[in-house]
Motif scaffolding. Structure first.
Motif, PDB file in Angstrom:
ATOM      1  N   MET A 303      39.397  25.726  53.235  1.00 40.77           N
ATOM      2  CA  MET A 303      39.873  26.911  52.803  1.00 40.77           C
ATOM      3  C   MET A 303      41.280  26.801  51.905  1.00 40.77           C
ATOM      4  O   MET A 303      42.009  26.048  52.344  1.00 40.77           O
ATOM      5  CB  MET A 303      40.405  28.022  53.663  1.00 40.77           C
ATOM      6  CG  MET A 303      40.712  29.157  52.999  1.00 40.77           C
ATOM      7  SD  MET A 303      40.899  30.733  54.742  1.00 40.77           S
ATOM      8  CE  MET A 303      41.816  31.912  53.731  1.00 40.77           C
ATOM      9  N   ASN A 304      41.053  27.303  50.557  1.00 37.28           N
ATOM     10  CA  ASN A 304      42.140  26.894  49.631  1.00 37.28           C
ATOM     11  C   ASN A 304      43.389  27.757  49.975  1.00 37.28           C
ATOM     12  O   ASN A 304      43.225  28.595  50.919  1.00 37.28           O
ATOM     13  CB  ASN A 304      41.808  27.072  48.256  1.00 37.28           C
ATOM     14  CG  ASN A 304      41.180  28.560  48.063  1.00 37.28           C
ATOM     15  OD1 ASN A 304      41.661  29.500  48.748  1.00 37.28           O
ATOM     16  ND2 ASN A 304      40.764  28.941  46.947  1.00 37.28           N
ATOM     17  N   ARG A 305      44.443  27.142  49.558  1.00 41.93           N
ATOM     18  CA  ARG A 305      45.803  27.862  49.897  1.00 41.93           C
ATOM     19  C   ARG A 305      46.523  28.351  48.440  1.00 41.93           C
ATOM     20  O   ARG A 305      46.677  27.267  47.512  1.00 41.93           O
ATOM     21  CB  ARG A 305      46.566  26.803  50.693  1.00 41.93           C
ATOM     22  CG  ARG A 305      48.068  27.326  50.921  1.00 41.93           C
ATOM     23  CD  ARG A 305      48.785  26.612  51.611  1.00 41.93           C
ATOM     24  NE  ARG A 305      48.188  26.457  53.343  1.00 41.93           N
ATOM     25  CZ  ARG A 305      48.728  25.782  54.136  1.00 41.93           C
ATOM     26  NH1 ARG A 305      49.593  24.634  53.923  1.00 41.93           N
ATOM     27  NH2 ARG A 305      48.274  25.685  55.430  1.00 41.93           N
ATOM     28  N   LEU A 306      47.031  29.284  48.393  1.00 42.38           N
ATOM     29  CA  LEU A 306      47.716  29.929  47.058  1.00 42.38           C
ATOM     30  C   LEU A 306      49.064  30.171  47.232  1.00 42.38           C
ATOM     31  O   LEU A 306      49.383  30.837  47.932  1.00 42.38           O
ATOM     32  CB  LEU A 306      46.665  30.936  46.352  1.00 42.38           C
ATOM     33  CG  LEU A 306      47.332  31.907  45.377  1.00 42.38           C
ATOM     34  CD1 LEU A 306      47.218  30.761  44.068  1.00 42.38           C
ATOM     35  CD2 LEU A 306      46.448  33.140  44.989  1.00 42.38           C
ATOM     36  N   TYR A 307      49.837  29.278  46.612  1.00 40.88           N
ATOM     37  CA  TYR A 307      51.061  29.635  46.368  1.00 40.88           C
ATOM     38  C   TYR A 307      51.468  30.341  45.107  1.00 40.88           C
ATOM     39  O   TYR A 307      50.937  30.149  44.171  1.00 40.88           O
ATOM     40  CB  TYR A 307      52.057  28.475  46.473  1.00 40.88           C
ATOM     41  CG  TYR A 307      51.981  27.750  47.641  1.00 40.88           C
ATOM     42  CD1 TYR A 307      53.094  27.880  48.784  1.00 40.88           C
ATOM     43  CD2 TYR A 307      51.105  26.691  47.974  1.00 40.88           C
ATOM     44  CE1 TYR A 307      53.003  27.280  49.889  1.00 40.88           C
ATOM     45  CE2 TYR A 307      51.212  25.573  49.113  1.00 40.88           C
ATOM     46  CZ  TYR A 307      52.221  26.192  50.072  1.00 40.88           C
ATOM     47  OH  TYR A 307      52.410  25.316  51.160  1.00 40.88           O
ATOM     48  N   VAL A 308      52.478  31.481  45.179  1.00 34.04           N
ATOM     49  CA  VAL A 308      52.641  32.084  43.976  1.00 34.04           C
ATOM     50  C   VAL A 308      54.126  32.318  43.838  1.00 34.04           C
ATOM     51  O   VAL A 308      54.647  32.610  45.054  1.00 34.04           O
ATOM     52  CB  VAL A 308      51.939  33.601  43.987  1.00 34.04           C
ATOM     53  CG1 VAL A 308      52.460  34.230  42.670  1.00 34.04           C
ATOM     54  CG2 VAL A 308      50.488  33.345  43.631  1.00 34.04           C
ATOM     55  N   ALA A 309      54.661  32.041  42.689  1.00 31.46           N
ATOM     56  CA  ALA A 309      56.141  32.127  42.605  1.00 31.46           C
ATOM     57  C   ALA A 309      56.205  33.030  41.408  1.00 31.46           C
ATOM     58  O   ALA A 309      55.815  32.404  40.292  1.00 31.46           O
ATOM     59  CB  ALA A 309      56.812  31.050  42.731  1.00 31.46           C
ATOM     60  N   GLU A 310      56.578  34.177  41.361  1.00 27.32           N
ATOM     61  CA  GLU A 310      56.716  35.076  40.320  1.00 27.32           C
ATOM     62  C   GLU A 310      57.693  36.106  40.086  1.00 27.32           C
ATOM     63  O   GLU A 310      58.274  36.395  41.450  1.00 27.32           O
ATOM     64  CB  GLU A 310      55.374  35.797  39.850  1.00 27.32           C
ATOM     65  CG  GLU A 310      54.863  36.464  41.170  1.00 27.32           C
ATOM     66  CD  GLU A 310      53.451  37.013  41.029  1.00 27.32           C
ATOM     67  OE1 GLU A 310      52.697  36.783  40.289  1.00 27.32           O
ATOM     68  OE2 GLU A 310      53.100  37.902  41.904  1.00 27.32           O
ATOM     69  N   SER A 311      58.053  36.703  39.080  1.00 31.17           N
ATOM     70  CA  SER A 311      58.948  37.877  39.057  1.00 31.17           C
ATOM     71  C   SER A 311      58.291  39.269  39.316  1.00 31.17           C
ATOM     72  O   SER A 311      58.412  39.849  40.249  1.00 31.17           O
ATOM     73  CB  SER A 311      59.678  37.840  37.919  1.00 31.17           C
ATOM     74  OG  SER A 311      59.062  37.966  36.809  1.00 31.17           O
ATOM     75  N   GLN A 312      57.269  39.437  38.773  1.00 27.67           N
ATOM     76  CA  GLN A 312      56.413  40.843  38.628  1.00 27.67           C
ATOM     77  C   GLN A 312      55.527  40.521  39.980  1.00 27.67           C
ATOM     78  O   GLN A 312      55.345  39.442  40.400  1.00 27.67           O
ATOM     79  CB  GLN A 312      55.418  41.186  37.409  1.00 27.67           C
ATOM     80  CG  GLN A 312      54.564  39.999  37.302  1.00 27.67           C
ATOM     81  CD  GLN A 312      53.334  40.473  36.384  1.00 27.67           C
ATOM     82  OE1 GLN A 312      53.191  41.636  36.327  1.00 27.67           O
ATOM     83  NE2 GLN A 312      52.603  39.626  36.036  1.00 27.67           N
ATOM     84  N   TYR A 313      54.926  41.765  40.527  1.00 27.05           N
ATOM     85  CA  TYR A 313      53.940  41.510  41.549  1.00 27.05           C
ATOM     86  C   TYR A 313      52.589  41.760  40.812  1.00 27.05           C
ATOM     87  O   TYR A 313      52.018  42.421  40.345  1.00 27.05           O
ATOM     88  CB  TYR A 313      54.142  42.718  42.521  1.00 27.05           C
ATOM     89  CG  TYR A 313      53.997  42.259  43.930  1.00 27.05           C
ATOM     90  CD1 TYR A 313      52.687  41.228  44.149  1.00 27.05           C
ATOM     91  CD2 TYR A 313      54.634  42.590  45.238  1.00 27.05           C
ATOM     92  CE1 TYR A 313      52.822  40.856  45.489  1.00 27.05           C
ATOM     93  CE2 TYR A 313      54.459  41.947  46.287  1.00 27.05           C
ATOM     94  CZ  TYR A 313      53.286  41.285  46.399  1.00 27.05           C
ATOM     95  OH  TYR A 313      53.280  40.917  47.598  1.00 27.05           O
ATOM     96  N   SER A 314      52.239  40.367  40.681  1.00 27.12           N
ATOM     97  CA  SER A 314      50.979  40.400  39.916  1.00 27.12           C
ATOM     98  C   SER A 314      49.403  40.337  40.788  1.00 27.12           C
ATOM     99  O   SER A 314      49.560  40.224  41.755  1.00 27.12           O
ATOM    100  CB  SER A 314      50.730  39.194  38.838  1.00 27.12           C
ATOM    101  OG  SER A 314      50.497  38.129  39.882  1.00 27.12           O
ATOM    102  N   VAL A 315      48.392  40.553  40.164  1.00 27.13           N
ATOM    103  CA  VAL A 315      47.136  40.499  41.035  1.00 27.13           C
ATOM    104  C   VAL A 315      47.195  39.153  41.593  1.00 27.13           C
ATOM    105  O   VAL A 315      46.819  39.089  42.835  1.00 27.13           O
ATOM    106  CB  VAL A 315      46.217  40.729  39.799  1.00 27.13           C
ATOM    107  CG1 VAL A 315      44.747  40.208  40.707  1.00 27.13           C
ATOM    108  CG2 VAL A 315      45.891  41.843  39.394  1.00 27.13           C
ATOM    109  N   THR A 316      47.513  38.037  41.112  1.00 28.32           N
ATOM    110  CA  THR A 316      47.447  36.940  41.870  1.00 28.32           C
ATOM    111  C   THR A 316      48.412  36.732  42.755  1.00 28.32           C
ATOM    112  O   THR A 316      47.986  36.317  43.957  1.00 28.32           O
ATOM    113  CB  THR A 316      47.889  35.719  40.564  1.00 28.32           C
ATOM    114  OG1 THR A 316      47.141  35.914  39.504  1.00 28.32           O
ATOM    115  CG2 THR A 316      47.535  34.205  41.344  1.00 28.32           C
TER     116      THR A 316
END
Lengths: 1101, 303
Positions: A303-316
């Motif tokens: 199973m893949n693992r998705l890290y997200v660092a962002e300012s807005q809350y995006s779909v990703t």
């Protein structure tokens, strides 16, 4: 029994109102519709209403009893293969809202009625999930909101329908609003005359500027080259409304000159997305989302693992396993940390630490995140991807390429395709250079949608157009609308919609696809290619011939009729994939900086990352809207009314920020904030989103059109950002100040509409969340059945009602995998297109009257201490999001059916909760009794009548209009006022599928024969519809999955739509305490035994 | 809800003033008072008739309406004089007659049987199905080509007519077979062929927009054209033979046996199983063999 759960209770909430239990939310909960929602709109008094009703009653008696005499206009010659009532499908490819769409258009009786992705196009066919590979019928391409809504723009009657001429800037156009057919041709004849005279005056093209936007169409590029051949001294001006030039600059800098970058997420076990909205605003989002979802099953090999660092809350960000909220301007510093950790090469073992993530200080959090990301990347060399947003500066872009190269990802998960020759750049100047030198030009042709509106405020394109226009009137603008730009153009030439024109396009990997028209131009337009070739003075200016010539060149010089037809039929030309770049990536900072010629800075800042609010360091991130892009599709009602994925905001843009930032800056939701940067300022309504980065505001482009020019839907919605934006700053504006104005503003948001009552929030805190069930992959591996244990086990309910008889052939059901759903809204708009769901306008939406049959509930989840102060409740830390598509669940013992006094909603043997609209008398009892709140009431004849009768004096609120009635699906009844409606499981598709199987098939409906519209549109395959009686069907397997659960199952209503719980593949080091030790009230012997974990027991003390 | 009345007046007689012992008001209460007060003026049976036929809420409401004032104003208020009472009988007759008229109108005149059956408009071309389908034995599907493929059977294109009735060319010789190539009756067809404009046929069978009938679903399962359209092969001018109401649809969906036949005989309008018993036996057999289970839920036809 330990009460560990009560201290750190995971709570789900859909908005801050809900978490804080404001009176507004209570009202949504206890009343089906907010107060006054069922009252008459302003403008019509009750007395006037009665008068009108009386009149219509009286007049009603005068009309005849029999149907009107109806004539049938039969064909003179029947088009070959045309069967009335049976849709034909055409494959096509076009550029739309900044992305390339590979579409399959359903044509019914000669007009397009639905646009979906083309499942046979390699961009989608090659990424079908394994589950669907066994049964090709289940395959779907998926699509996005823009693709789904493109059909509505085709039937937009605000489009320009003939060539307009203006004597002066902002003058009234000379030929306008004539609906006589001859006038259209006349207006074109006048334009052609002008063109003939202009070509003499153009000479070698000196003083001629041609404004174009980036395009992936080889024909467009070829015809533009022809124009330059005829006018060699002409200047091409390039303009990109949503700037992504830093990506290609970075590729050029590292040696991969003339390539485009894309990702192969099918191979990526670890995906790190830094401020890059891979599944949302990225042009390849559909492709990526499918690839991502292919490896989201916790039962799969990995199973893949998705890290997200962002300012807005995006779909990703909502889809992420772990998300860090950080300012966009600090991504560079974060990336530096990641790179340093990768260079250090230490892989930190992932195990439960003494302190869970939520107990850390901010600095500790950052360093742990950096360690975890770097470790995961290092452990998955060649099977990981690091992606940064295209709006990030050049040094970040180069660093991302460098890190990917270090990890050996290039050519595996990160693909660099050489741009085919015919797309290679034509020498051009930037728009600001052109505007500064506008005096040097005396002719201007514009082939970009509304640049005057979308350009940054410090570039006075309107002034330049006025200047050139005043010289001799040679300003020509190809456009679908008489918009802001058109006001300064002397000639406004109507542009065709992609569904009515010939064209072509190269996909992300270079695959060549042709755009074929699905209908003749409705409003006399011409495509950009055709108008350009008129300018070039080509002998043939017919789109098909031009495209065919380009296709011939691409096919290798000669194109036989068979290849041409096959390419049209399949939607792509085989063997046209671009070559991959295999050269070295020279991205070392020292090497790049050693180049004395460069003035660019490739170094990442060494400033460290701060998560908290620094009032001196506020930023604004300006991004295209998730629904109307840069405003070019703003006149599309479906898109305007589509609630944005995370904010659930429609018909407006806002300054989106986190609650604690707002609290510290003295801002309040529903009030205007003034964002200021130097002299530039803009006033926007504040909208709070938990989990937005501190000290950061996100604002969407595309809103705030000038009322008079904005056409009926797009006009006067939201706020224009142009006065604030600066040409030299792409998206991130730092050093701004935010000042509260205390002026109120009403926003239309659907987030609290149709809230599901789950015995109140207090009870929710005691009982674990039931509407949304989620766990971590670790928990799932240990206890695959945890989903069932989330709820206290209920005693076996006996039904009060007679159990329904179930058909032995078909038992329809649906399964929605929350682990795959990214909340992109494609299903919402697809449902709207398929089922003739009307739009209602902002005013009605504020009253909670939106008509979407399918909504996506967005739940925030945060660990909240129930005993904590109100301030803490205001500012939840690190909230996560779960998206839950919610439509009628077709309960077997449906509560709505029991209360209908006229049996207008009844059950079919096959388990569909059917609506007989003609029986419905509009008591709305059913909506009151629906626990899922999925029933929608037609307060007005949204689909037909509009205008002052309903209190909308302003034509801008007109919902659906006359030409737009062509978009209606003839297979679905158009509902009138006073009627309840809701999801039907696409009953028209079910019935037609059954009829098809019996007339042309083997009499049986096979799995995948019938796909609901939402299923077909879903890019991730999260929605599966099918026959539960068929033990081999996908939906049957999913219903029997360990993760399957029914929402509000304790009501014993036996919904046919089940959900599969969300599984986060979160590293243990980044898990919060409640993720590591979730409370599972339904588990046997629960809470007693913590010995299996080595973890933290500190909470007992 | 109206406010609680302060006093009640019935036909000019004060029934109750405020402050009476009755605090809650129901029709029974009101009637009790009415009976008490009216006993000397009106027979109790009059009141009880009103009680029986007026719904309780309405009753109180009306009383309230007449009484909405204070006692002191009573003498100035308009009251219907006694002699108007005899018109009450007339009113009763009118109501009865109106009811009868309405029920005839709604149950009889507007029934599908009355409105739909027998509708027989004149077509622009006097095309005779009796000649073509009957005498010449042309198959229905020669013209109505998509009847087994789609929901719509399709009105034939002009081209289909021209196959046999092609006009003479400039050279004077017809291109295809030229039957009646100069007949004045066929003028609209030749005009259509020449100009490219449609022949505007008048629609006869028309279901409401919210009904989604599918020809192919029936024709491919052994329901003949004749079942719904009658003996079109005997009609010179086509008319609607069956009422095509929902009840009529449901009759067959509930029991399709009398209407099933071998699929190859679907367009043979003259076909018969022989006798009613044979038809029922055959129908049952076909139903079983082809797994025909027509449903009767709303969603079958209404979407």
């Amino acid at each position: 029994m330990s009460l560990s759960g009560t201290e750190h209770r995971t709570r789900y909430f859909r908005s801050l109102d809900e978490l804080q239990k404001t009176p507004e939310f209570e009202q949504f909960l206890s009343r089906e519709f907010p107060q006054a929602a069922s009252e008459f709109p302003e403008g019509v008094s009750r007395r006037r209403w009665l008068q009108l009703m009386g009149a219509s009653l009286a007049l009603g008696g005068l009309s005849g009893c029999r149907y009107n005499r109806e004539e049938v206009a039969a064909f003179v010659m029947r088009p070959e293969g045309r069967v009335p009532g049976v849709p034909e499908h055409f494959a096509t490819n076009f550029e739309w809202a900044g992305r390339v769409v590979h579409a399959l258009v359903a044509n019914l009786d000669g007009r397009p009625v639905k646009v979906d992705g083309n499942p046979e196009h390699p961009a989608y066919a090659n990424v079908q999930s394994k589950e669907f590979a066994e049964n090709k019928k289940l395959a779907s391409a998926g699509s996005d909101v823009f693709t789904q809504a493109s059909i509505l723009s085709l039937y937009d009657q605000d489009r320009v329908e003939l060539v307009l001429q203006r004597d002066a800037a902002q003058a009234k156009p000379k030929i306008a609003n004539s609906d006589i057919l001859e006038d259209r041709d006349d207006s074109w004849a006048v334009f052609k005359q002008y063109l003939a005279s202009a070509s003499g005056r153009l000479g070698d093209g000196k003083g001629l500027a041609i404004l174009v936007e980036p395009s992936r169409s080889p024909s467009r590029r070829r015809v533009l080259a022809e124009v330059l051949k005829k006018y060699p001294a002409a200047t091409v001006v390039r303009y990109e409304s949503v700037y992504s030039g830093n990506v290609s600059k970075a590729l050029d800098a590292v040696g991969a000159v003339g390539t485009t970058m894309s990702f192969d997420l099918d191979q990526a076990r670890v995906i790190v997305s830094l401020d890059s909205d891979l599944f949302g605003s990225d042009p390849n989002s559909v492709h990526y989302a499918r690839q991502f979802a292919n490896h989201r099953s916790p039962n799969g090999p990995w199973m893949n693992r998705l890290y997200v660092a962002e300012s807005q809350y995006s779909v990703t960000g909502t889809a992420a396993d772990f998300r860090l909220a950080v300012q966009s301007s600090q991504i560079a510093a974060l990336l530096r940390g990641i790179e340093e950790a990768i260079d250090a090469g230490t892989i930190v073992e992932d195990k439960e630490e003494g302190k869970s993530y939520d107990k850390l200080t901010e600095a500790e959090k950052v360093s742990r995140v950096v360690e975890s990301i770097a470790s995961d990347l290092l452990a998955n060399k060649g099977a990981a991807v690091l992606s940064v947003g295209s709006h990030q500066p050049l040094n970040v872009q180069v660093a991302a390429l460098r890190i990917n190269a270090k990890l050996g990802n290039i050519g595996k998960t990160l693909l660099l395709h050489e741009i085919p020759n015919e797309l290679q750049g034509i020498a051009s100047v930037k728009l600001d250079d052109f505007v500064n030198r506008a005096g040097d030009f005396d002719k201007l042709w514009i082939f970009a949608p509304n640049p005057v509106f979308s350009v940054a405020g410090d570039v006075d394109l309107a002034g330049a157009m006025k200047l050139i226009g005043d010289k001799n009137g040679d300003v020509v603008y190809l456009s679908s609308y008489d918009d802001e730009t058109a006001q300064y153009a002397r000639w406004v030439v109507p542009e065709t919609h992609p569904l009515e024109s010939w064209g072509d396009v190269r996909g992300f990997d270079g695959t060549y696809g042709i755009c074929q028209p699905a209908i003749d131009p409705l409003l006399s337009g011409k495509s950009a290619v055709e108008v350009m070739s008129m300018l070039a003075g080509l002998p043939v200016v017919d789109g098909q011939t031009i495209v065919k010539e380009t296709a011939a060149a691409i096919a290798g010089g000669k194109l036989d009729d068979r290849t041409w037809r096959e390419s049209l039929h399949a939607g792509y030309m085989p063997n046209t994939t671009a070559k991959q770049y295999t050269g070295e990536i020279k991205a070392d900072v020292k090497v790049l900086m050693a180049d004395k010629l460069t003035t660019r800075n490739y170094e990442l800042p060494d400033s460290g990352v701060k998560l908290g609010l620094d009032k001196a360091n506020l930023e604004v991130l300006i991004l295209p809207s998730d629904t109307i892009y840069d405003g070019r599709v703003g006149n599309n009602g479906w898109l305007q009314e589509c609630p944005a994925p995370v904010t659930k905001l429609a018909w407006d843009n806002a300054a989106i920020c986190s609650p604690s930032t707002a609290a510290q800056l003295g801002l309040k939701q529903g009030e205007l904030v003034s964002l200021q940067l130097g002299d530039a300022r803009v006033k926007l309504p504040v909208f709070l989103v938990p989990g937005h980065a501190e000290g950061s505001f996100t604002v969407n482009l595309g809103y705030g059109r000038i009322k008079e020019y904005g056409a009926s839907i797009a006009g006067a919605v939201g706020t224009n950002l142009a006065p604030f934006r600066r040409w030299n700053q792409a998206a991130i504006y730092t050093g701004i100040s935010a000042i509260s104005t205390n002026e109120p503003y009403r926003l239309a948001t659907s987030q609290d509409h149709f809230a599901m009552d789950d015995l109140g929030m207090g009870e929710t805190a005691k009982r674990a969340p039931q509407l949304i069930r989620e766990g971590t992959l670790h928990e799932y591996k240990e206890k695959p059945k945890f989903t069932k244990d989330i709820v206290e086990h209920h005693f076996d309910n006996n039904s009060l009602w007679q159990e329904p008889k179930v058909d032995e052939n078909h038992k329809w059901g649906m399964a929605i995998d929350l682990n795959k759903c990214i909340g992109c809204n494609a299903c919402v708009v697809a449902c709207q297109a398929e089922n003739n769901v009307p739009i209602v306008g902002k005013e009605q939406m504020i009253r909670g009257r939106e008509m979407h049959w399918l909504r996506i509930d967005r739940y925030f989840q945060a660990d909240v201490d129930p005993n904590s102060s109100l301030e803490n409740l205001h500012t939840p830390v690190d909230p996560k999001v779960v998206m839950q598509p919610m439509a009628c669940a077709h309960c077997e013992t449906a509560p709505c059916e029991q209360v209908c006094p006229v049996a207008a909603t009844v059950h079919t043997e096959e388990g569909i909760n059917a609506m007989a609209y003609n029986r419905c008398i509009g008591t709305r009892y059913c909506a009151n009794n629906c626990p899922y709140k999925v029933r929608r009431f037609n307060y007005f004849n949204y689909n037909t009548e509009y205008g002052y009768f309903y209190g909308w004096q302003d034509k801008r609120e007109q919902a659906s209009k006359k030409l737009q009635s062509l978009v209606l699906n003839p297979e679905v009844t158009v509902r009138g006022r006073g009627v309840m409606e809701k999801c039907t499981y696409c009953i028209q598709r079910v019935q037609n599928g059954k009829i098809y199987s019996r007339t042309k098939g083997d009499g049986l409906v096979h799995d995948g024969d019938i796909q609901s519209a939402c299923q077909q549109a879903c890019p991730t395959g999260a929605i599966v519809f099918g026959n539960l009686n068929d033990k081999t069907s996908r939906v049957y397997q999913l219903h029997n999955d360990a993760r399957a659960y029914a929402v509000l199952e304790e009501l014993n209503i036996k919904p046919r739509t089940l959900y599969l719980s969300r599984i986060r593949n979160i590293p243990k080091r980044l898990a919060t305490h409640s993720q590591l030790h979730p409370s599972r009230p339904g588990e046997e012997g629960n809470h007693e035994d913590h010995s299996h974990s080595s973890g933290d027991h500190g909470h007992h003390s | 809800m109206p406010q609680r009345p302060e006093c009640i007046v019935f036909r000019g007689h004060l029934l109750r003033t405020s402050g009476s012992q009755y605090t809650s008001w129901s029709s029974e209460d009101a009637l009790f008072v009415a009976r008490q007060r009216l006993s000397s003026h009106a027979p109790a049976s009059t009141v009880s008739i009103i009680y029986r036929y007026l719904p309780s809420r309405f009753f109180i409401y009306r009383l309230d309406f007449f009484a909405d004032t204070r006692l002191s104003n009573m003498s100035q208020r308009f009251l219907f004089p006694r002699w108007t009472n005899k018109f009450l009988a007339l009113l009763g007759v009118l109501i009865l007659a109106g009811g009868a008229y309405a029920s005839v109108l709604f149950l009889g005149v507007t029934s599908p049987e009355t409105l739909n059956t027998g509708y027989r408009p004149l077509q622009p071309v006097p095309f005779s199905h009796a000649l073509h389908a009957g005498e010449l034995k042309m198959d229905c599907k020669y013209c109505h080509v998509s009847v087994d493929k789609s929901a719509h059977s399709q009105i034939p294109a002009t081209q289909t007519c021209i196959n046999c009735h092609s006009p003479k060319t400039a050279a004077g010789a017809p291109k295809l077979s030229a039957i009646h190539s100069e007949s004045p009756k066929l003028k609209p067809v030749r005009e259509s062929w020449r100009t490219g404009e449609s022949v505007d046929w008048v629609r006869i069978h028309r279901l409401p927009d919210y009904v989604y009938f599918n020809h192919s679903a029936h024709v491919n399962r052994g329901v003949s054209c004749v079942t719904c359209h009658g003996r079109v092969d005997q009609m010179d001018i086509v008319y609607q033979a069956k009422n095509q109401s929902m009840a009529w649809c449901l009759d067959c969906h509930r029991n399709p046996d009398p209407h099933l036949r071998p699929v190859e005989e679907v367009t043979n309008l003259a076909w018969s199983a022989g006798s009613e018993e044979k038809q029922l036996a055959l129908g049952a057999e076909l139903r079983k063999a082809n797994n025909i289970n027509p449903q009767t839920n709303c969603a079958v036809c209404h979407r």
